[in-house]
Design a protein around this motif. Structure first.
Motif, PDB file in Angstrom:
ATOM      1  N   GLU A   1       0.830  -1.203   0.000  1.00  0.00           N
ATOM      2  CA  GLU A   1       0.000   0.000   0.000  1.00  0.00           C
ATOM      3  C   GLU A   1       0.864   1.252   0.000  1.00  0.00           C
ATOM      4  O   GLU A   1       0.577   2.216  -0.695  1.00  0.00           O
ATOM      5  N   PHE A   2       1.939   1.221   0.780  1.00  0.00           N
ATOM      6  CA  PHE A   2       2.772   2.413   0.885  1.00  0.00           C
ATOM      7  C   PHE A   2       3.443   2.745  -0.442  1.00  0.00           C
ATOM      8  O   PHE A   2       3.573   3.915  -0.805  1.00  0.00           O
TER       9      PHE A   2
ATOM     10  N   TYR B   1      -1.375   7.068   7.485  1.00  0.00           N
ATOM     11  CA  TYR B   1      -0.973   7.428   6.130  1.00  0.00           C
ATOM     12  C   TYR B   1      -0.878   6.170   5.259  1.00  0.00           C
ATOM     13  O   TYR B   1      -0.463   5.122   5.755  1.00  0.00           O
ATOM     14  N   PRO B   2      -1.282   6.220   3.979  1.00  0.00           N
ATOM     15  CA  PRO B   2      -1.772   7.361   3.208  1.00  0.00           C
ATOM     16  C   PRO B   2      -3.235   7.698   3.530  1.00  0.00           C
ATOM     17  O   PRO B   2      -4.109   6.844   3.402  1.00  0.00           O
ATOM     18  N   TYR B   3      -3.470   8.925   3.959  1.00  0.00           N
ATOM     19  CA  TYR B   3      -4.787   9.338   4.439  1.00  0.00           C
ATOM     20  C   TYR B   3      -5.883   9.150   3.398  1.00  0.00           C
ATOM     21  O   TYR B   3      -7.014   8.765   3.722  1.00  0.00           O
ATOM     22  N   GLN B   4      -5.555   9.398   2.125  1.00  0.00           N
ATOM     23  CA  GLN B   4      -6.569   9.363   1.076  1.00  0.00           C
ATOM     24  C   GLN B   4      -7.115   7.959   0.849  1.00  0.00           C
ATOM     25  O   GLN B   4      -8.169   7.791   0.224  1.00  0.00           O
ATOM     26  N   ASN B   5      -6.422   6.953   1.357  1.00  0.00           N
ATOM     27  CA  ASN B   5      -6.902   5.577   1.219  1.00  0.00           C
ATOM     28  C   ASN B   5      -7.774   5.145   2.384  1.00  0.00           C
ATOM     29  O   ASN B   5      -8.185   3.990   2.462  1.00  0.00           O
ATOM     30  N   ARG B   6      -8.085   6.061   3.284  1.00  0.00           N
ATOM     31  CA  ARG B   6      -8.845   5.714   4.491  1.00  0.00           C
ATOM     32  C   ARG B   6     -10.326   6.072   4.391  1.00  0.00           C
ATOM     33  O   ARG B   6     -11.081   5.799   5.318  1.00  0.00           O
TER      34      ARG B   6
END
Length: 560
Positions: free
Chosen positions: A115-116, A382-387
């Motif tokens: 993911e990172f 993080y990554p915040y947008q994937n939350r």
């Protein structure tokens, strides 16, 4: 052999020089970041690391007249494995990664790693090219030998002395006292450079071994004193948040509407002065879920009874539902003790913490006994947008799914907006947990607490992310929220006033253990009621946090 010729041929000399440059590149990279950032005292660190690495790389030359480069490569195998990734980390964070990097990488779930790096495939290709060039130069270099003369040995000795001098200068700047030589700085070198990979591999292997041992551990807690004279089934839910900072919650006075649902909920309480003991999950969670004190090593968690064990002993069905992968770390020591342990794979674009709601509903509907449920969320990791799903992108412009940006001030607003969107989704998630409990018609309560906070460019000296190089109060100040069913409040008359009086008292997340037990009717030792948020004896405590040496220091001393 000519007197001043070190490498036999010009061609092989080029390959060997290239190999050396690739090995030492991260130090040049970090030096340039410090130079262009005008952080002159920080320049000493990459200079010291470069000098000492140069000496160690050629140390056989102190005793041998000629050396095959393959011998040097075997000695420096960790550098060859880690250096490209180290360069990648310096590029992303614009600082030298902490010594915990290798342990984190080696114990991380493959889903976390994938993911990172998702959205960074251009950089991944460069990393692959880095490795390819590394091994090509290695193969070419191994066709010849490196010859050493006395002049080379003199250079190595002078470089070693210079590295010690620079280490002393760096330590003097850090501690504000003169030091000609610093053993601590040399020790940190062997922990922060790829040499640390040996120690980390050993720790990762031992940790997986200990998880297996812990699953066999049984505790005889002899719990007989608990207020369980209720006519209704009890359901207690503990939600473990991730990287959520107090300052960005509308419930706590944040000007942006990050909690439009919770702010309209009844029976909800938000505490003002709750601080975590560390900015890393693997250190805070064991303290939160056990009677361990910050003065104890978290390694003791394998032999310490936790909340899960207490509820097991009291006859509850214990459930651990998670969107994080913690099977082989210190949190795994705790989660595997639950009657039901399930991890939801939320490392693709269409899966979020909300997946746990349906599972929570199923657990409540399918199990008639008393329940203790832990929901371990990804929260604002993080990554915040994937939350959060797209419909929760209330703050724009935000970052695109599975894409990353360089963590510098020029991307500040996108990062903050994405972070606020993750808080907005957490608001939805918690409101759904509350709705589920309310509809279950049970005697219930929910506690939410984040493991630690986050830096979001709060000032120019701190920047983004977490680490001992950019400490801030926001790393430790976390939200703690409690919700109680109507039945719970009716059974405990006056508790709302007690909690209201406790909201502004200063406390630590390491005391969460006592609050959760007290909320569930467990009887505490008399001196531990001062640590429970629902007790009339609850009082403020001096906050202690872990230093870089993992020793407790007063929060007020670090942030004067």
């Amino acid at each position: 052999m000519p007197n001043e010729q070190i490498i036999k041929t010009a061609e092989n000399k080029v390959w060997i020089l290239l190999l050396g440059f690739l090995v030492f590149y991260p130090y040049f990279e970090f030096f340039l970041i410090a130079l262009f950032g005008l952080d002159f005292h920080l320049l000493l660190k990459p200079v010291f690391y470069l000098l000492l690495s140069f000496v160690l790389f050629l140390v056989p030359g102190l005793v041998l007249n000629k050396v095959n480069p393959v011998v040097l490569v075997l000695l420096f195998l960790p550098f060859i494995i880690i250096t490209p990734a180290l360069s990648f980390a310096i590029f992303i964070f614009e600082e030298w990664p902490p010594k915990q990097l290798y342990t984190i990488v080696l114990t991380a779930a493959k889903e976390d790693v994938f993911e990172f790096i998702s959205g960074m495939w251009g950089i991944a290709i460069l990393l692959f090219a880095y490795y390819a060039l590394f091994f090509l130069s290695l193969v070419k270099s191994c066709k010849t030998k490196i010859y050493f003369q006395y002049k080379t040995r003199i250079v190595l000795i002078l470089s070693l002395l210079a590295s010690f001098l620079v280490a002393g200068m760096y330590s003097s700047v850090q501690k504000n006292e003169f030091s000609f030589f610093s053993g601590d700085t040399v020790q940190i070198y062997f922990e922060e450079t790829p040499y640390g990979v040996y120690r980390s591999i050993y720790k990762a292997w031992k940790r997986r071994e200990k998880v297996t041992d812990y699953t066999k551990k049984q505790f005889d807690l002899k719990i007989t004193d608990r207020d369980s004279q209720l006519n209704k089934r009890e359901v207690y839910v503990l939600v473990l948040g991730e990287s959520s900072r107090y300052d960005n919650w509308q419930l706590n006075g944040y000007k942006k509407k990050t909690n439009p649902r919770l702010i309209n909920e009844n029976n909800i309480f938000s505490f003002d002065s709750v601080f975590s003991s560390s900015f890393t999950t693997l250190r805070t969670i064991p303290y939160m879920l056990s009677p361990l004190s910050i003065t104890d090593s978290t390694d003791k968690i394998q032999t310490t009874p936790t909340l899960v064990d207490y509820y097991n002993e009291a006859g509850f069905k214990t459930v651990w539902l998670s969107t994080q992968h913690n099977q082989f770390n210190k949190i795994g020591f705790i989660s595997v003790r639950a009657d039901l342990f399930e991890t939801v794979n939320c490392y693709h674009q269409n899966c979020y913490d909300g997946e746990l709601i349906e599972k929570l509903q199923s657990v409540i509907n399918e199990n008639p006994e008393n329940l203790f449920v832990v929901l371990h969320t990804n929260g604002s990791h993080y990554p915040y947008q994937n939350r959060y799903p797209d419909e929760f992108a209330g703050f724009v412009p935000d970052m695109k799914k599975n894409q990353h940006v360089i963590f510098t001030a020029r991307n500040r607003q996108k990062l903050i907006n994405s972070y606020n969107n993750s808080i907005l989704y957490t608001d939805y998630f918690l409101s759904e947990v509350i709705r589920t409990l309310r509809q279950s018609n049970t005697f219930s309560a929910m506690i939410y607490c984040s493991d630690h906070g986050e830096n979001l460019f709060d000032n120019s000296n701190i920047g983004f992310g977490r680490g001992f190089k950019n400490l801030s109060p926001q790393l430790y100040h976390v939200p703690l929220i409690a919700w109680f069913s109507d039945e719970y409040l009716l059974y405990n008359p006056g508790i709302e006033n007690v909690i209201g009086n406790n909201l502004k008292k200063k406390t630590a997340t390491e005391f969460l253990f006592y609050s959760v037990l007290d909320i569930s009717g467990f009887k505490l030792d008399s001196n531990n009621y001062s640590k429970s948020i629902i007790s009339e004896k609850f009082r403020s405590y001096e906050i202690m946090i872990l230093s870089e040496q993992q020793t407790p220091v007063p929060f007020s001393q670090v942030f004067k």
